[in-house]
Scaffold this motif. Structure first.
Motif, mmCIF file in Angstrom:
data_model
loop_
_atom_site.group_PDB
_atom_site.id
_atom_site.type_symbol
_atom_site.label_atom_id
_atom_site.label_comp_id
_atom_site.label_asym_id
_atom_site.label_seq_id
_atom_site.Cartn_x
_atom_site.Cartn_y
_atom_site.Cartn_z
ATOM 1 N N GLY A 223 0.814 -1.212 0.000
ATOM 2 C CA GLY A 223 0.000 0.000 0.000
ATOM 3 C C GLY A 223 0.844 1.257 0.000
ATOM 4 O O GLY A 223 0.530 2.242 -0.679
ATOM 5 N N LEU A 224 1.932 1.239 0.758
ATOM 6 C CA LEU A 224 2.821 2.403 0.813
ATOM 7 C C LEU A 224 3.552 2.598 -0.512
ATOM 8 O O LEU A 224 3.695 3.728 -0.991
ATOM 9 N N ALA A 225 3.987 1.499 -1.113
ATOM 10 C CA ALA A 225 4.666 1.589 -2.409
ATOM 11 C C ALA A 225 3.710 2.099 -3.487
ATOM 12 O O ALA A 225 4.096 2.926 -4.327
ATOM 13 N N MET A 226 2.453 1.623 -3.473
ATOM 14 C CA MET A 226 1.455 2.089 -4.443
ATOM 15 C C MET A 226 1.258 3.597 -4.327
ATOM 16 O O MET A 226 0.992 4.280 -5.316
ATOM 17 N N ALA A 227 1.399 4.132 -3.129
ATOM 18 C CA ALA A 227 1.208 5.567 -2.898
ATOM 19 C C ALA A 227 2.490 6.360 -3.154
ATOM 20 O O ALA A 227 2.496 7.578 -3.018
ATOM 21 N N GLY A 228 3.568 5.671 -3.501
ATOM 22 C CA GLY A 228 4.824 6.353 -3.802
ATOM 23 C C GLY A 228 5.685 6.645 -2.595
ATOM 24 O O GLY A 228 6.616 7.450 -2.676
ATOM 25 N N HIS A 229 5.393 5.997 -1.477
ATOM 26 C CA HIS A 229 6.190 6.214 -0.269
ATOM 27 C C HIS A 229 7.339 5.217 -0.222
ATOM 28 O O HIS A 229 7.235 4.095 -0.722
ATOM 29 N N GLU A 230 8.403 5.632 0.428
ATOM 30 C CA GLU A 230 9.565 4.765 0.595
ATOM 31 C C GLU A 230 9.478 4.075 1.957
ATOM 32 O O GLU A 230 9.310 4.748 2.981
ATOM 33 N N VAL A 231 9.584 2.765 1.977
ATOM 34 C CA VAL A 231 9.610 2.034 3.244
ATOM 35 C C VAL A 231 11.070 2.007 3.701
ATOM 36 O O VAL A 231 11.907 1.338 3.101
ATOM 37 N N ALA A 232 11.359 2.766 4.739
ATOM 38 C CA ALA A 232 12.728 2.884 5.240
ATOM 39 C C ALA A 232 13.201 1.563 5.846
ATOM 40 O O ALA A 232 14.356 1.187 5.704
ATOM 41 N N ALA A 233 12.295 0.878 6.519
ATOM 42 C CA ALA A 233 12.595 -0.425 7.122
ATOM 43 C C ALA A 233 11.291 -1.067 7.545
ATOM 44 O O ALA A 233 10.271 -0.396 7.706
ATOM 45 N N SER A 234 11.361 -2.370 7.723
ATOM 46 C CA SER A 234 10.209 -3.118 8.198
ATOM 47 C C SER A 234 10.673 -3.949 9.387
ATOM 48 O O SER A 234 11.479 -4.870 9.228
ATOM 49 N N LEU A 235 10.213 -3.588 10.579
ATOM 50 C CA LEU A 235 10.629 -4.265 11.803
ATOM 51 C C LEU A 235 9.614 -5.326 12.199
ATOM 52 O O LEU A 235 8.410 -5.124 12.048
ATOM 53 N N SER A 236 10.114 -6.400 12.761
ATOM 54 C CA SER A 236 9.201 -7.450 13.221
ATOM 55 C C SER A 236 8.869 -7.285 14.706
ATOM 56 O O SER A 236 7.944 -7.907 15.203
#
Length: 192
Positions: free
Chosen positions: A19-32
């Motif tokens: 969803g964030l990529a579709m909106a053009g946002h950069e995912v800085a990191a994905s934490l578990s």
């Protein structure tokens, strides 16, 4: 925008990232784990934090309080817990948008935008309140300093104010600072 995603479930994290990529946002990191949140915010400096959890734990909320105090930013929380008290606790911890059972890749962008708008408005109101409180405290100092001048020098209220104002202007200080200096000096001399 740079977004930090926090989700214990890789499947749900993938939906958020999509969803964030579709909106053009950069995912800085994905934490578990939300326990890594503080360090990640300091290292990555994301613009927004998006957290997905069943129900925010006390540890998560405590971490959010610290993040909100040290480096405030919009925080979106997707959760399944719709309890009123947990929602209030999350908002008090700094969550800008608390979304119950609403994780859908197509909605992520608009939810983040709303959270950012709410966050900006809250920050504006917070700054405005701080300014009003500062003015009020300065006003109290000026009134007290005027009273000291009126009492010790037999000045009228208007003359005392103008004397304070003139001194502030000549010293290139704020009126509240001059008032505080006068109050401090009177206290030192035992005249307060």
């Amino acid at each position: 925008m740079r977004v930090l995603v926090v989700d214990e479930s890789e499947e749900r994290a993938a939906i958020l990232r999509e969803g964030l990529a579709m909106a053009g946002h950069e995912v800085a990191a994905s934490l578990s784990s939300p326990l890594e949140l503080l360090r990640a915010v300091e290292d990555l400096r994301p613009d927004v934090i998006v957290i997905d959890t069943e129900s925010p734990t006390r540890d998560v909320l405590e971490h959010l309080v610290i993040v909100s105090q040290s480096s405030p930013r919009p925080i979106v929380m997707f959760a399944t817990d719709s309890g009123g008290e947990i929602i209030r606790e999350a908002v008090r911890a700094g969550v800008s948008a608390y979304i119950v059972d609403g994780l859908d890749a197509g909605r992520v962008s608009s939810i983040v935008q709303v959270a950012c708008a709410r966050f900006e408005e809250f920050q504006r109101l917070k700054a405005e309140l701080a300014q009003v409180n500062l003015k009020l405290s300065e006003r109290k100092l000026v009134e007290r300093a005027k009273g000291l001048l009126m009492h010790s020098r037999g000045m009228s209220e208007d003359d005392a104010y103008h004397a304070l104002r003139k001194l502030a202007m000549s010293k290139k200080l704020r009126l509240g600072d001059i008032a505080q200096q006068l109050i401090d000096a009177a206290g030192l001399l035992g005249k307060s």
